[in-house]
Design an enzyme around this catalytic site. Structure first.
Site, mmCIF file in Angstrom:
data_model
loop_
_atom_site.group_PDB
_atom_site.id
_atom_site.type_symbol
_atom_site.label_atom_id
_atom_site.label_comp_id
_atom_site.label_asym_id
_atom_site.label_seq_id
_atom_site.Cartn_x
_atom_site.Cartn_y
_atom_site.Cartn_z
ATOM 1 N N MET A 15 0.859 -1.113 -0.075
ATOM 2 C CA MET A 15 0.100 -0.025 -0.157
ATOM 3 C C MET A 15 0.777 1.404 0.052
ATOM 4 O O MET A 15 0.611 2.187 -0.763
ATOM 5 C CB MET A 15 -0.928 0.103 1.167
ATOM 6 N N GLY A 17 4.287 1.436 -0.440
ATOM 7 C CA GLY A 17 5.217 1.518 -1.479
ATOM 8 C C GLY A 17 4.676 1.916 -2.890
ATOM 9 O O GLY A 17 5.075 2.800 -3.909
ATOM 10 N N SER A 110 6.643 2.779 12.273
ATOM 11 C CA SER A 110 4.939 2.884 12.789
ATOM 12 C C SER A 110 5.012 3.388 14.162
ATOM 13 O O SER A 110 5.806 3.287 14.837
ATOM 14 C CB SER A 110 4.540 1.181 12.659
ATOM 15 N N SER A 111 3.793 3.606 14.234
ATOM 16 C CA SER A 111 3.389 4.313 15.700
ATOM 17 C C SER A 111 3.536 3.313 16.678
ATOM 18 O O SER A 111 3.475 3.820 17.908
ATOM 19 C CB SER A 111 2.162 5.145 15.623
ATOM 20 N N CYS A 112 3.651 2.181 16.259
ATOM 21 C CA CYS A 112 3.503 0.998 17.379
ATOM 22 C C CYS A 112 5.057 1.207 18.109
ATOM 23 O O CYS A 112 5.281 0.200 19.256
ATOM 24 C CB CYS A 112 3.360 -0.396 17.001
ATOM 25 N N TYR A 139 7.563 -6.819 16.454
ATOM 26 C CA TYR A 139 7.283 -6.152 15.333
ATOM 27 C C TYR A 139 7.863 -4.626 15.548
ATOM 28 O O TYR A 139 8.761 -3.926 15.091
ATOM 29 C CB TYR A 139 6.110 -6.033 14.786
ATOM 30 N N LYS A 143 11.136 -2.390 14.097
ATOM 31 C CA LYS A 143 11.030 -1.122 13.958
ATOM 32 C C LYS A 143 12.072 0.061 14.548
ATOM 33 O O LYS A 143 12.491 0.875 13.807
ATOM 34 C CB LYS A 143 9.498 -0.622 14.031
ATOM 35 N N PRO A 170 4.625 6.627 10.434
ATOM 36 C CA PRO A 170 3.119 7.064 9.910
ATOM 37 C C PRO A 170 2.087 6.653 10.971
ATOM 38 O O PRO A 170 2.384 5.750 11.957
ATOM 39 C CB PRO A 170 2.985 6.267 8.787
ATOM 40 N N THR A 171 1.114 7.255 11.250
ATOM 41 C CA THR A 171 -0.070 7.006 11.928
ATOM 42 C C THR A 171 -0.708 5.729 11.005
ATOM 43 O O THR A 171 -0.263 5.285 10.297
ATOM 44 C CB THR A 171 -1.091 7.993 12.261
ATOM 45 N N HIS A 186 -7.408 -3.658 9.047
ATOM 46 C CA HIS A 186 -7.218 -2.584 10.011
ATOM 47 C C HIS A 186 -8.773 -1.964 9.858
ATOM 48 O O HIS A 186 -9.892 -2.323 9.062
ATOM 49 C CB HIS A 186 -6.265 -1.168 9.391
ATOM 50 N N TRP A 209 -17.784 -3.525 17.204
ATOM 51 C CA TRP A 209 -16.969 -3.845 18.804
ATOM 52 C C TRP A 209 -16.738 -2.574 19.564
ATOM 53 O O TRP A 209 -16.225 -1.550 18.979
ATOM 54 C CB TRP A 209 -15.921 -4.652 18.414
ATOM 55 N N ASP A 285 -12.343 -2.190 24.116
ATOM 56 C CA ASP A 285 -12.333 -1.056 23.146
ATOM 57 C C ASP A 285 -10.984 -0.715 22.540
ATOM 58 O O ASP A 285 -10.571 -0.012 21.947
ATOM 59 C CB ASP A 285 -12.428 0.432 24.269
#
Ligand SMILES: NC(=O)c1ccc[n+]([C@@H]2O[C@H](COP(=O)([O-])OP(=O)(O)OC[C@H]3O[C@@H](n4cnc5c(N)ncnc54)[C@H](OP(=O)(O)O)[C@@H]3O)[C@@H](O)[C@H]2O)c1
Length: 323
Positions: A15, A17, A110-112, A139, A143, A170-171, A186, A209, A285
């Site tokens: 997505m 690239g 990544s934001s993680c 992961y 990163k 990125p977010t 996602h 959910w 949540d």
């Protein structure tokens, strides 16, 4: 003879690239100066294959958007694959780039990478200040290693070899090329599929959910690609105004977030679903808020352009084409 740089986009069928390739072409780069290889043609976990590729192609710039990515379930089920493959991809590409004289490289994170309980909005200096979310820790560690690889090559070879390797975080992204898998996608592609299927099956309601109250931030992928090219092309002086040698990554967000409930309403309107939306508050949540501080990127002169209404409309067209 063309003077535009020869650019290798790693992960060009993904997505992000593919959006970077679109962006480079839109900015006038000639297609013959954009180098790509599919996963089948070049496995980036294979060190000697990566070295041979760089020796043969000798690119001037690299966008590193190839990664093994997945949702919570995949990360939890295959932690060894997530940490091993991502470490190998980064180490192989970054070192082979250096060995072959690449001066400019952009690493996609990544934001993680930020701690599970990082203060909101998450600033770049929250890195390594707390415990990571356990489900994707392997992961995230890979990163973080990617950021530190870039920084370490800059610190050791910046002066002597002119190495200038940068990182962008990125977010949540969405847009053309997203993964619309029914169980493994996602939130935006999952909602697009759910509302679309509810519409064509004339369902009266869709249950979602959680309470709908958590807040999330979303960036259209072509905005992400534009930010990537922007950061890659900033002068060194300009980039260094907002970064430090050991705090060099830059957040890329939309700038504001919305609740899951607001998002669900927007997606249902985009798709044209007329039924009711119900929230199942017996289901978890997740974090109450995940929002990036993009102040550094804004101070460097870049801002997102595509709002959710517009981005979702394009994403829905893409979903219909891919189905
Ligand atoms: N999507 C998001 O919301 C999001 C948010 C934040 C950050 N990011 C970051 O952006 C980057 C790209 O993500 P994406 O969403 O574009 O992922 P994607 O759509 O899954 O694309 C990743 C690409 O990498 C390729 N690849 C994976 N392993 C490879 C290997 N060993 N050798 C060669 N190619 C390999 C994949 O090829 P195959 O499919 O053929 O394996 C695929 O084309 C990742 O670093 C990700 O963390 C994404």
């Amino acid at each position: 003879m063309s003077t535009s740089p020869k650019i290798y986009v790693a992960g060009h069928r993904g997505m992000v690239g593919s959006a970077i390739v679109r962006q480079l072409l839109a900015q006038g780069h000639s297609p013959e100066n954009i180098v790509t290889r599919t996963h089948n043609e070049l496995d980036l976990t294979d060190q000697s294959a990566v070295r041979n590729f760089f020796e043969k192609e000798s690119p001037d710039q690299v966008y590193l958007a190839a990664a093994k990515v997945g949702g919570i379930h995949a990360n939890n089920t295959y932690p060894a694959e997530f940490i091993y493959q991502n470490l190998m991809i980064e180490a192989n590409v970054i070192d082979a780039a250096f060995q072959n004289g690449v001066k400019k490289l952009l690493f996609l994170g990544s934001s993680c990478i930020y701690p599970k309980l990082a203060e909101q909005p998450m600033r770049e200096d929250a890195l390594l200040t707390g415990i990571l979310e356990p489900t994707n820790e392997p992961y995230a560690i890979a990163k973080i290693a990617g950021i530190k690889l870039c920084e370490s090559y800059n610190r050791q070879y910046g002066q002597s070899h002119g190495v200038d390797y940068r990182s962008v975080m990125p977010t949540n992204l969405y847009g053309p090329g997203d993964n619309y898998h029914p169980e493994n996608s996602h939130v935006i592609p999952a909602l697009i599929r759910r509302f679309h299927e509810a519409k064509i099956n004339n369902l009266s309601n869709v249950a979602i959910w959680g309470t709908g109250n958590p807040r999330r931030e979303f960036l259209y992928v072509d905005d992400m690609a534009a930010a990537s090219v922007y950061v890659m092309n900033l002068s060194k002086n300009h980039y260094e105004q907002q970064t430090k040698p050991m705090l060099s990554h830059i957040n890329v967000g939309y700038g504001s977030d919305i609740t899951v409930k607001e998002l669900a309403i927007l997606v249902s309107q985009t798709v044209g679903f007329q039924g009711a939306i119900e929230f199942d508050s017996s289901k978890p949540d997740g974090s109450p808020r995940k929002w990036m501080d993009s102040g550094k990127l804004n101070a460097l002169g870049w801002q997102a352009h595509v709002n959710l209404e517009k981005g979702l409309a394009i994403a829905y067209e893409d979903f219909k084409k891919s189905n």
